[in-house]
Design an enzyme around this catalytic site. Sequence first.
Site, PDB file in Angstrom:
ATOM      1  N   SER A 114       0.855  -1.185   0.000  1.00  0.00           N
ATOM      2  CA  SER A 114       0.000   0.000   0.000  1.00  0.00           C
ATOM      3  C   SER A 114       0.887   1.230   0.000  1.00  0.00           C
ATOM      4  CB  SER A 114      -0.891   0.022   1.246  1.00  0.00           C
ATOM      5  OG  SER A 114      -1.501   1.285   1.425  1.00  0.00           O
ATOM      6  N   TYR A 138      -2.321  -0.805  10.194  1.00  0.00           N
ATOM      7  CA  TYR A 138      -2.437  -1.254   8.802  1.00  0.00           C
ATOM      8  C   TYR A 138      -1.203  -0.843   7.995  1.00  0.00           C
ATOM      9  CZ  TYR A 138      -4.110  -1.473   3.987  1.00  0.00           C
ATOM     10  OH  TYR A 138      -4.228  -1.737   2.636  1.00  0.00           O
TER      11      TYR A 138
END
Length: 207
Positions: free
Chosen positions: A153, A167
Site C-alpha cells: 500500500s 495497517y
Amino acid sequence: MTTSSHLSRFGRISMPTTLITGASSGLGAEMARQLAAQGHDLALCARRTDRLEQLRTEILDAHPERTVSVRALDVNDHDAVFEVFGAFAAEFGHIDRVVVNAGLGKGQPLGTGRFDANRDTAMTNTIGALAQTEAAAGIFRAQEAGHLVMISSVSALRGMPRNITTYAATKAFVAHLAEGLRADVMRFPQIKVTALYPGYIEPEMSG
C-alpha cells in the site's frame, strides 16, 4: 501483467494460471476480471465462497473459454494456506502467478482500547501474508519459475496516524518481505517478485 502461454508436460498449449487470494471482492475480484480478459485461467480463494461462485459465473459468462477454480480459504488458517495452494497447483499442473491480496484494514488508534482490531489486522496482514508467501515460494522453487505479486500500500511508505497506524505498518512488512524474497531468488531468473503500492481504494472491509 502480461499474458503468455506455454507447453504443458503433455505437449499441449496451456494458458497462464493466476492464483488470487482475497478474490471475493474489491481489488482481488477486479484483478480476476481483468486477468481473465487477458487470457488467464484463474485459481480464486477467499472466505466467502458464495461471492467467489458469483464471480466465477460472471467471468465464465464473459469468457467461456477460461477455466476458473474456486476454493474457500481463511489466510489465518496457516495449514489451510499450504493445502489450498498445493491443491490448486495439482489441479492446474502449474501456477504461473500468485497474488498475495487477502488482508484486513480494521485498525483503530493505538491506546484506545481496541487492541483486538489492531491484533486481527496485524495477524492477517503479516503472518497471513507470510504463510501465503511461503506457500507460493515453495511452488515456484519447485517449478523454478513463477511470479509473486504482493499487495502492499502507498501507506507503507511512512508511519500513518489514527485508524491506519497498524495497517500501514503491516503493509511495510509486506513490502520488505517481497524485497527480501526478490533478492533471495535472483539466481532463479524465471522467478519474479513484484510489490504493488495501491493508493486508496474504497473496500468493503472499511465499511
